[in-house]
Scaffold this active site. Structure first.
Site, PDB file in Angstrom:
ATOM      1  N   GLY A  14       0.846  -1.194   0.000  1.00  0.00           N
ATOM      2  CA  GLY A  14       0.000   0.000   0.000  1.00  0.00           C
ATOM      3  C   GLY A  14       0.877   1.238   0.000  1.00  0.00           C
ATOM      4  N   ALA A  18      -0.204   4.468   4.444  1.00  0.00           N
ATOM      5  CA  ALA A  18      -1.476   3.733   4.375  1.00  0.00           C
ATOM      6  C   ALA A  18      -1.814   3.086   5.713  1.00  0.00           C
ATOM      7  CB  ALA A  18      -1.411   2.676   3.276  1.00  0.00           C
ATOM      8  N   THR A  21       2.792  -0.353   8.561  1.00  0.00           N
ATOM      9  CA  THR A  21       3.615  -0.581   9.755  1.00  0.00           C
ATOM     10  C   THR A  21       2.754  -0.593  11.011  1.00  0.00           C
ATOM     11  OG1 THR A  21       5.498   0.462   8.674  1.00  0.00           O
ATOM     12  CG2 THR A  21       5.587   0.312  11.072  1.00  0.00           C
ATOM     13  N   SER A  88       5.980  -1.946  -1.923  1.00  0.00           N
ATOM     14  CA  SER A  88       5.960  -2.957  -3.000  1.00  0.00           C
ATOM     15  C   SER A  88       4.958  -2.585  -4.101  1.00  0.00           C
ATOM     16  CB  SER A  88       5.722  -4.368  -2.455  1.00  0.00           C
ATOM     17  OG  SER A  88       4.782  -4.456  -1.421  1.00  0.00           O
TER      18      SER A  88
HETATM   19  P1  ADP Z   1       2.966   2.888   6.224  1.00  0.00           P
HETATM   20  O1  ADP Z   1       3.750   1.856   6.993  1.00  0.00           O
HETATM   21  O2  ADP Z   1       1.929   2.293   5.330  1.00  0.00           O
HETATM   22  O3  ADP Z   1       3.821   3.906   5.543  1.00  0.00           O
HETATM   23  P2  ADP Z   1       2.364   3.917   8.834  1.00  0.00           P
HETATM   24  O4  ADP Z   1       1.767   2.769   9.581  1.00  0.00           O
HETATM   25  O5  ADP Z   1       3.803   4.254   9.063  1.00  0.00           O
HETATM   26  O6  ADP Z   1       2.091   3.700   7.278  1.00  0.00           O
HETATM   27  O7  ADP Z   1       1.527   5.251   9.091  1.00  0.00           O
HETATM   28  C1  ADP Z   1       0.115   5.238   9.061  1.00  0.00           C
HETATM   29  C2  ADP Z   1      -0.404   6.412   9.874  1.00  0.00           C
HETATM   30  O8  ADP Z   1      -1.820   6.448   9.776  1.00  0.00           O
HETATM   31  C3  ADP Z   1      -0.049   6.285  11.343  1.00  0.00           C
HETATM   32  O9  ADP Z   1       0.274   7.563  11.839  1.00  0.00           O
HETATM   33  C4  ADP Z   1      -1.356   5.777  11.947  1.00  0.00           C
HETATM   34  O10 ADP Z   1      -1.493   6.175  13.295  1.00  0.00           O
HETATM   35  C5  ADP Z   1      -2.388   6.446  11.062  1.00  0.00           C
HETATM   36  N1  ADP Z   1      -3.678   5.767  11.034  1.00  0.00           N
HETATM   37  C6  ADP Z   1      -4.866   6.363  11.200  1.00  0.00           C
HETATM   38  N2  ADP Z   1      -5.869   5.472  11.113  1.00  0.00           N
HETATM   39  C7  ADP Z   1      -5.304   4.266  10.902  1.00  0.00           C
HETATM   40  C8  ADP Z   1      -5.818   2.944  10.738  1.00  0.00           C
HETATM   41  N3  ADP Z   1      -7.128   2.689  10.781  1.00  0.00           N
HETATM   42  N4  ADP Z   1      -4.937   1.953  10.510  1.00  0.00           N
HETATM   43  C9  ADP Z   1      -3.608   2.194  10.451  1.00  0.00           C
HETATM   44  N5  ADP Z   1      -3.059   3.414  10.590  1.00  0.00           N
HETATM   45  C10 ADP Z   1      -3.900   4.456  10.834  1.00  0.00           C
END
Ligand code: ADP
Length: 190
Positions: A14, A18, A21, A88
């Site tokens: 994603g 998204a 993590t 990815s």
């Molecule tokens: P990625 O790893 O996809 O780049 P991260 O997990 O690092 O994304 O960041 C996602 C951000 O979105 C975090 O700050 C998280 O707190 C926020 N967020 C808000 N709502 C959600 C949700 N339902 N699920 C996951 N993350 C969320």
């Protein structure tokens, strides 16, 4: 019933921001709480070690993902569950990972948060930099993201919490025999 724990790969994909993590961390903690082995290959972490020096060209992105797939396969074939959390972006590269790891162990999870929502969150400040041109080749802005056509799981984070998303993943694992319905890992108590 097998005395071995089953290996599998939860392959998150994603856009940046998204929630890959965030959700992966919850799934990891819950698996540990159940006494499971678990390894996490997080895209940002891998880029500081295993893939240090790689950039964001198609070739470098593919090399990064191929390395993650290689390590994930080594672990999963030895019954260690693995979580990968990297953008990815290319379908063909994810499909190559699926082929290496095996369809029976590869669980593709599309964290389908919209570009608009990721950009509104911009937790790492990267979208602003991508829009201003300070960061080039940024997925979703100036680089492609190819959505999975047939992922095992699609997660909507807009309107649900990360905990609820983790629940969906555990429901899938239980329904497909990766965990027993009692919540115990198959064979873990043997
Ligand atoms: P990625 O790893 O996809 O780049 P991260 O997990 O690092 O994304 O960041 C996602 C951000 O979105 C975090 O700050 C998280 O707190 C926020 N967020 C808000 N709502 C959600 C949700 N339902 N699920 C996951 N993350 C969320």
């Amino acid at each position: 019933m097998s005395t071995e724990q089953k290996g599998f790969v939860l392959w998150f994909t994603g856009l940046s921001g998204a929630g890959k993590t965030t959700i992966a961390d919850i799934v990891e903690a819950r698996l540990r709480d159940r006494g499971s082995k678990i390894e996490v290959l997080d895209g940002d972490v891998v880029r500081t070690h295993l893939s240090k020096g790689l950039g964001f060209s198609r070739e470098d992105r593919d090399t990064n993902i191929a390395r993650i797939a290689f390590v994930a396969n080594l672990l999963a074939r030895n019954e260690v569950p693995v979580i990968t959390a990297a953008i990815s972006p290319y379908r063909e590269t994810r499909d190559a990972a699926r082929e290496l790891i095996g369809d029976d162990k590869f669980i593709e999870i599309h964290v389908a948060t919209s570009l608009e929502a990721c950009e509104a969150r911009d937790t790492k400040g990267l979208y602003a930099k991508a829009r201003s041109g300070e960061i080039k080749e940024f997925t979703g802005i100036s680089d492609p993201y190819e959505e999975p056509l047939n992922p095992e799981i699609t997660i909507q984070t807009e309107g649900s919490t990360a905990d609820e998303s983790a629940d969906e993943i555990f429901a899938y694992l239980e329904a497909n025999g990766f965990l027993t319905t009692a919540g115990e890992l198959e064979g873990a108590a043997a």
